[in-house]
Design a protein around this motif. Structure first.
Motif, PDB file in Angstrom:
ATOM      1  N   GLY A   1       0.822  -1.206   0.000  1.00  0.00           N
ATOM      2  CA  GLY A   1       0.000   0.000   0.000  1.00  0.00           C
ATOM      3  C   GLY A   1       0.849   1.246   0.000  1.00  0.00           C
ATOM      4  N   SER A   2       0.193   2.361  -0.089  1.00  0.00           N
ATOM      5  CA  SER A   2       0.864   3.654  -0.070  1.00  0.00           C
ATOM      6  C   SER A   2       0.852   4.213   1.340  1.00  0.00           C
ATOM      7  CB  SER A   2       0.133   4.605  -1.017  1.00  0.00           C
ATOM      8  OG  SER A   2       0.667   5.897  -0.917  1.00  0.00           O
ATOM      9  N   ASP A   3       1.933   4.840   1.721  1.00  0.00           N
ATOM     10  CA  ASP A   3       2.043   5.414   3.053  1.00  0.00           C
ATOM     11  C   ASP A   3       2.456   6.879   2.929  1.00  0.00           C
ATOM     12  OD1 ASP A   3       3.780   4.548   6.099  1.00  0.00           O
ATOM     13  OD2 ASP A   3       1.673   4.921   5.763  1.00  0.00           O
ATOM     14  N   ASP A   4       1.697   7.634   2.168  1.00  0.00           N
ATOM     15  CA  ASP A   4       2.041   9.019   1.864  1.00  0.00           C
ATOM     16  C   ASP A   4       1.997   9.902   3.100  1.00  0.00           C
ATOM     17  OD1 ASP A   4       0.129   8.815  -1.172  1.00  0.00           O
ATOM     18  OD2 ASP A   4       2.246   8.397  -0.849  1.00  0.00           O
ATOM     19  N   ILE A   5       2.940  10.842   3.165  1.00  0.00           N
ATOM     20  CA  ILE A   5       2.929  11.832   4.231  1.00  0.00           C
ATOM     21  C   ILE A   5       1.882  12.876   3.884  1.00  0.00           C
ATOM     22  CG2 ILE A   5       4.289  13.679   5.284  1.00  0.00           C
ATOM     23  CD1 ILE A   5       6.714  11.888   5.077  1.00  0.00           C
ATOM     24  N   ALA A   6       1.108  13.285   4.870  1.00  0.00           N
ATOM     25  CA  ALA A   6      -0.001  14.208   4.634  1.00  0.00           C
ATOM     26  C   ALA A   6       0.438  15.661   4.636  1.00  0.00           C
ATOM     27  CB  ALA A   6      -1.076  13.993   5.700  1.00  0.00           C
ATOM     28  N   VAL A   7       1.622  15.947   5.163  1.00  0.00           N
ATOM     29  CA  VAL A   7       2.071  17.323   5.326  1.00  0.00           C
ATOM     30  C   VAL A   7       3.422  17.498   4.639  1.00  0.00           C
ATOM     31  CG1 VAL A   7       2.692  19.069   7.035  1.00  0.00           C
ATOM     32  CG2 VAL A   7       0.917  17.410   7.561  1.00  0.00           C
ATOM     33  N   GLU A   8       3.565  18.594   3.915  1.00  0.00           N
ATOM     34  CA  GLU A   8       4.849  18.896   3.287  1.00  0.00           C
ATOM     35  C   GLU A   8       5.838  19.302   4.366  1.00  0.00           C
ATOM     36  OE1 GLU A   8       6.429  22.085   0.088  1.00  0.00           O
ATOM     37  OE2 GLU A   8       4.496  21.141  -0.353  1.00  0.00           O
ATOM     38  N   GLU A   9       7.033  18.687   4.361  1.00  0.00           N
ATOM     39  CA  GLU A   9       8.018  18.920   5.414  1.00  0.00           C
ATOM     40  C   GLU A   9       9.230  19.676   4.888  1.00  0.00           C
ATOM     41  OE1 GLU A   9       7.357  15.040   8.163  1.00  0.00           O
ATOM     42  OE2 GLU A   9       8.564  14.747   6.369  1.00  0.00           O
TER      43      GLU A   9
END
Length: 186
Positions: free
Chosen positions: A97-105
């Motif tokens: 699955g995808s584990d994308d970060i929700a916030v730009e860091e």
């Protein structure tokens, strides 16, 4: 096959322990059957009337029932479904699955982010897994840590207290740059 069950802090979620490894690493969270296309186990559980969520950990499955359903009706069906699934020999998960970060860091925060992730992995995730759930790091920006509660912890009446008083206080103590912790719904 004997499958143990354990209560969780969420009255709508039970933790099922089949006595075997389900996922070598990571976790898998499914909020409905459409999200379960890569998990034959989750698909089998969603086929049971009253199942509204499936969370798979290292050696357990947390099943969330619809609020209007009663565990005396749903639990035997889930146990039978689990036994039938494991007897079939089908894989728990296919693909990844995808584990994308929700916030730009910011790259300037790399050391802080590493400290946060280490604390979550070593101190928080084992305790949350014990309650049939997981906590996923989703980002850090301007002093705010964004986390997603999964499994029994998602929608649990005590999850806000856990997040704000437990995890937030821990992170603030060890990482002074943390000023707040916010939940992320995905």
């Amino acid at each position: 096959m004997f499958i143990e069950t354990d209560v969780t802090p969420n009255p709508d979620t039970l933790k099922f322990l089949p006595g075997r490894t389900l996922l070598e690493q990571g976790t898998a969270n499914f909020s409905d059957i459409d999200a379960a296309d890569n998990s034959p186990l989750a698909q089998a559980l969603f086929a049971i009337d009253g199942v509204s969520g499936v969370f798979i950990g290292y050696d357990f499955v947390s099943v969330t029932k619809a609020t209007e359903m009663d565990w005396t009706t749903v639990k035997p069906l889930v146990l039978a479904g689990l036994m039938q699934f494991f007897a079939s020999g089908a894989p728990v998960i296919t693909g990844s699955g995808s584990d994308d970060i929700a916030v730009e860091e910011s790259e300037e925060d790399a050391d802080i982010i590493e400290q946060i992730k280490t604390l979550l992995d070593e101190k928080v995730r084992p305790a949350v897994a014990g309650d049939g759930g997981d906590i996923i790091y989703r980002g850090f920006k301007e002093g705010v840590v964004y986390l997603q509660m999964q499994g029994a912890c998602a929608g649990c009446p005590s999850s806000t207290i856990t997040l704000k008083h437990g995890i937030e206080n821990l992170l603030k103590y060890y990482v002074p740059e943390v000023i707040d912790v916010q939940p992320v719904e995905m």
